[in-house]
Scaffold this motif. Sequence first.
Motif, PDB file in Angstrom:
ATOM      1  N   GLU A   1     -12.554 -12.869   7.122  1.00  0.00           N
ATOM      2  CA  GLU A   1     -12.362 -14.185   6.516  1.00  0.00           C
ATOM      3  C   GLU A   1     -11.879 -15.208   7.538  1.00  0.00           C
ATOM      4  O   GLU A   1     -12.314 -16.356   7.552  1.00  0.00           O
ATOM      5  CB  GLU A   1     -11.374 -14.091   5.357  1.00  0.00           C
ATOM      6  N   THR A   2     -10.963 -14.759   8.380  1.00  0.00           N
ATOM      7  CA  THR A   2     -10.412 -15.686   9.386  1.00  0.00           C
ATOM      8  C   THR A   2     -11.079 -15.510  10.747  1.00  0.00           C
ATOM      9  O   THR A   2     -10.763 -16.253  11.680  1.00  0.00           O
ATOM     10  CB  THR A   2      -8.892 -15.460   9.542  1.00  0.00           C
TER      11      THR A   2
ATOM     12  N   ASP B   1      -8.510   1.329   4.937  1.00  0.00           N
ATOM     13  CA  ASP B   1      -8.132   0.099   4.249  1.00  0.00           C
ATOM     14  C   ASP B   1      -7.047  -0.656   5.004  1.00  0.00           C
ATOM     15  O   ASP B   1      -6.155  -0.061   5.600  1.00  0.00           O
ATOM     16  CB  ASP B   1      -7.625   0.404   2.838  1.00  0.00           C
ATOM     17  N   ASN B   2      -7.147  -1.978   4.943  1.00  0.00           N
ATOM     18  CA  ASN B   2      -6.060  -2.844   5.376  1.00  0.00           C
ATOM     19  C   ASN B   2      -5.317  -3.287   4.123  1.00  0.00           C
ATOM     20  O   ASN B   2      -5.720  -2.932   3.002  1.00  0.00           O
ATOM     21  CB  ASN B   2      -6.611  -4.029   6.185  1.00  0.00           C
ATOM     22  N   PRO B   3      -4.240  -4.030   4.239  1.00  0.00           N
ATOM     23  CA  PRO B   3      -3.469  -4.405   3.050  1.00  0.00           C
ATOM     24  C   PRO B   3      -4.298  -5.108   1.975  1.00  0.00           C
ATOM     25  O   PRO B   3      -4.050  -4.914   0.780  1.00  0.00           O
ATOM     26  CB  PRO B   3      -2.384  -5.323   3.616  1.00  0.00           C
ATOM     27  N   LYS B   4      -5.283  -5.906   2.362  1.00  0.00           N
ATOM     28  CA  LYS B   4      -6.094  -6.610   1.374  1.00  0.00           C
ATOM     29  C   LYS B   4      -6.993  -5.672   0.597  1.00  0.00           C
ATOM     30  O   LYS B   4      -7.043  -5.697  -0.633  1.00  0.00           O
ATOM     31  CB  LYS B   4      -6.942  -7.677   2.076  1.00  0.00           C
TER      32      LYS B   4
END
Length: 351
Positions: free
Chosen positions: A77-78, A115-118
């Motif tokens: 996203e970033t 997985d990452n936190p999101k």
Amino acid sequence: MRRSAIPSAGQPSPPTPPRSSARRASPLSLVLLGLGVFLLVLAPLLAWYVEPRAKRTPIDINSTTVMTGTGSYFDQETTATKEGEKLTVTRRVLGDVAKSEEDDVAVWNVSQTIDNPKTLKLDDPRRSFQWKKERWVTDRKTNRPVHCCDESPGAFAGEGYLKFPFDMEERGYTWWDSTLGDTVPLRFEGRKKVAGYEGMHYKGSVKKQVKVGIRQVPAVLVDDSASGQMNAEEWYSNEEIHIIADERTGRIIYASIAPKLALRPPGGDEDKVTLLQSDKIEFTEKTSREQVELARDDSDRLKLVGETLPVAGAAVGGLLAAAGAVLVVRGRRGRGLEGHPDGENAPRSAM
């Protein structure tokens, strides 16, 4: 007229017929002897027949292991790499019982997510940072790969995967690395305890980065002068791999990795984007405790069948058989005296 069978006066009485001198053992002696022989036969049967057949990779497996650690990942996203984030690796394994029984192999369907936190909050493997599905087929006795039953990947090889062979040795093993798509040599590092339970410690690494695939990304990510989309190269390394496994069952009770996955432009020799990197991702305490308990239970059962019961059975069986044999011999000797000339049935002298 019939003569009387009563002897006349002054004639000696005919000798009393001796009792039967049949040598019969007591029921107790026969029971002890029979039970002792049964245990003596059962002991080697357990050790040489039952226990080897109990050492089989399970086919009805349904387990989940979780590894966590802190590291970096690329946020789409970033379009930037985020540092110091929690990373979670979840591996779910479900055995294909029907196919395993049909071909006498262990067929496991494996799903692994990173997985990452999101993405972890979404609880959906399709939304994970990385999702991989595999189908592993192994020989239930040797743990070696078997190439059948729609295995995936077809290059699956090595000695260790989710588990190692039974009765591990103090030597090196080869471990299958799914991201690498190849085996990694592990060296024996001694013994180490996990949650108070001792296991065999092995260590390895993929220090030199290896090209493991391609990924279509915006070209500008890996080449400032390019535009549109580009098939960037994925390069992988794993600085340190630690695995601790149960000696008797081969079950992994602890594991940690230090992976790095980066992108390079086609033919490039420098990393341009770090997709994933961590100094350590390891089993959670909960996962380690669960694996230790499973290893302990399985190991105790195998030890009971392969060592404790055979040794105890042989010892007790030998004592019972010896005791029974002694009682049988004594009983026969006692019975034999009944027909002895000087015994109870010896002829009496005429008066």
